[in-house]
Write an enzyme that holds these catalytic residues in place. Structure first.
Site, short mmCIF file in Angstrom:
data_model
loop_
_atom_site.label_atom_id
_atom_site.label_comp_id
_atom_site.label_asym_id
_atom_site.label_seq_id
_atom_site.Cartn_x
_atom_site.Cartn_y
_atom_site.Cartn_z
CE LYS A 78 -3.86 1.93 2.76
NZ LYS A 78 -4.75 1.66 3.89
CB SER A 153 -8.13 3.32 2.81
OG SER A 153 -7.29 2.77 3.82
CB SER A 177 -8.31 0.42 5.69
OG SER A 177 -9.13 1.55 5.54
N1 GLN Z 1 -13.31 3.76 6.52
C1 GLN Z 1 -12.61 4.13 7.70
C2 GLN Z 1 -12.19 5.59 7.60
O1 GLN Z 1 -12.45 6.17 6.62
C3 GLN Z 1 -11.43 3.25 7.94
C4 GLN Z 1 -10.22 3.62 7.16
C5 GLN Z 1 -9.02 2.82 7.53
O2 GLN Z 1 -9.10 1.80 8.19
N2 GLN Z 1 -7.89 3.36 7.13
O3 GLN Z 1 -11.62 6.13 8.48
#
Ligand code: GLN
Length: 490
Positions: A78, A153, A177
């Site tokens: 990532k 994400s 994410s």
């Molecule tokens: N969807 C969650 C957020 O927007 C989790 C994102 C994540 O785990 N990086 O914060």
């Protein structure tokens, strides 16, 4: 000849060590797959093709090394993780043109284990989002249906693994994410216990929540990658000192006709209530039946503060984000606004032009909940509720060994469907983010296709702190008994 890209990491690794496949052939196969699939899914922000081939040739010249458990295995990472020889953007314009001079701890561990980093996977800007639609560069698409999101994400990581571009990817999980994109793309994803994997070299979102973990095509592959990246790192002061296990060696500890005999699996009533779509519920019900047939005892548990988790998470995550993102000022790294007249302009214009809409929204809300007069009402309150949520999990885990839950209330949604209403996406994190608040580990594994959408559905196993070995062993036993998904047709 076998299609190299359809092998599991475990099978590829064996073939590499036995010299049935060379590292160069493995990299060539992945680059070929990237070339054919990228136009449809746009999973990667950077591909280091030549460097990967060169590295593979060097490995081949030296010969396989059994002491390097990922010798010659092509992986992606990532783009929130720093990589020495590759651009690192966190999906943001503000880091355009930034190439770190060091590797993140987890990346270095991969390289030391002989893995070949093929490229950097797309993500929501600074890991803020649930669909990989908030990247400043491109929207990644789901290999199962390119009109749908891959989740987020870490959507680029999940899509690249599902499409066979690589054999594993590293993602990060602040509120789901890793697990949610794994679920949307039919992969396995693990969010380790907070402190299990060093965050050194990870571009921070919410530092008290962030964890790095693997996305793979099987539980065994996941265990192999975790064995490599877990462990103590003095450069992260939240890194736990206890040594990591060789997680893949204990997977067969549960075997025979009833491998889950004696396991108490808790079902939190609040996770199976309103909001769960019927197709996800059906897949969960079938998986629970499978767990029972393997000998597990299912017990009802309750996590009464579940309905406060979303608000608590978003207050804490945004507060930490506003503080973490203060360092991006156009001075030290990345993009600087052109034609500025004074220092104030430099900050304001660089940040305004560099950050996307969702990131700006979160910085502002985060600064608000931390501001004098509101700190007590929002941030302090959220920190208190966070403790309640953690205590509730610990009490629940006294009544059962592991918790069984859905990952997401729905399967992957169509691109663009949450553009007008970001809150709708926040609400869908209900089953993933509470365990980040509690610091606990969670494993997402594919359990079938939704009857209506024909898209992958993941289930989640949640364990006590540092119970990764048990989570993976139970996940492995379940995976063998659950219906296996076909490869997505791309
Ligand atoms: N969807 C969650 C957020 O927007 C989790 C994102 C994540 O785990 N990086 O914060």
């Amino acid at each position: 000849m076998t299609d190299i890209c359809s092998l599991s990491l475990t099978a590829l690794s064996r073939a590499l060590q036995d010299r049935e496949i060379s590292a160069e052939e493995a990299v060539q196969a992945c680059l070929g797959r990237i070339e054919t699939t990228e136009p449809a899914i746009a999973a990667l922000l950077h591909v280091g093709g030549e460097a990967a081939l060169e590295q593979a040739r060097q490995l081949d010249a030296a010969g396989p090394d059994p002491a390097k458990p990922l010798w010659g295995v092509p992986v992606t990472v990532k783009d929130a993780l720093c990589t020495k020889d590759m651009p690192t953007t966190a999906g943001s314009r503000i880091l355009e043109g930034f190439t770190p001079f060091y590797d993140a701890f987890a990346v270095k561990r991969l390289r030391d284990a002989g893995a070949i980093i093929l490229g950097k996977a797309n993500l929501d800007e600074f890991a803020m989002g649930s669909g990989t639609e908030n990247s400043a560069y491109q929207k990644t698409r789901n290999p199962w249906d390119t009109s749908k999101v891959p989740g987020g994400s870490s959507g680029g990581s999940a899509a690249s693994v599902a499409a066979g571009q690589c054999f594993a990817s590293l993602g990060t999980d602040t509120g789901g994410s890793i697990r949610q994109p794994a679920s949307f793309c039919g992969c396995v994803g693990l969010k380790p216990t907070y402190g299990r994997v060093s965050r050194y070299g990870l571009i921070a979102y919410g530092s008290s929540l962030d964890q790095i973990g693997p996305l793979t095509r099987s539980v065994e592959d996941c265990a192999r990658v975790l064995s490599v990246i877990a462990g103590h790192d003095p450069r992260d002061n939240t890194s736990d000192p206890r040594p990591a296990d060789a997680y893949h060696t204990s997977l067969d500890s549960l075997s025979g006709d009833a491998p889950l005999q004696g396991l108490r699996l808790g079902l939190p009533a609040e996770f199976f209530a309103e909001g769960l779509s019927s197709e996800v519920r059906e897949v969960c019900d079938a998986a629970i039946t499978t767990a029972r047939s393997l000998g597990a005892e299912v017990v009802d548990i309750s996590l009464p503060h579940t309905n406060a988790a979303i608000a608590t998470y978003y207050i804490i995550a945004m507060a930490e984000a506003s503080s973490n993102l203060a360092r991006f000022d156009g001075v030290r790294y990345g993009r600087r606004a052109p034609d500025v007249k004074n220092l104030e302009d430099l900050y304001v214009l660089s940040r305004t032009q560099g950050f996307g809409q969702e990131v700006r929204r979160r910085i502002m809300l985060g600064a608000y909940v931390l501001s004098s007069g509101y700190y007590d009402a929002y941030y302090r309150k959220a920190a208190q509720v966070r403790r309640l949520i953690r205590d509730e999990y610990l009490q629940a885990l006294d009544q059962c060994d592991l918790i069984f839950a859905p990952v997401s209330p729905v399967t992957a949604w169509p691109l663009g469907s949450h553009d007008q209403d970001p809150l709708q996406a926040y609400l869908k994190d209900a089953y993933t983010l509470s365990l980040n608040l509690a610091g606990l580990p969670g494993l997402s594994l594919p359990a079938g296709l939704g009857a209506e959408s024909q898209m992958p559905v993941g289930i989640q196993l949640i364990g006590p702190s540092f119970a990764e070995a048990q989570l993976l062993a139970v996940g492995h036993a379940l995976e063998e008994a659950l219906p296996s998904l076909p490869q997505p047709r791309l």
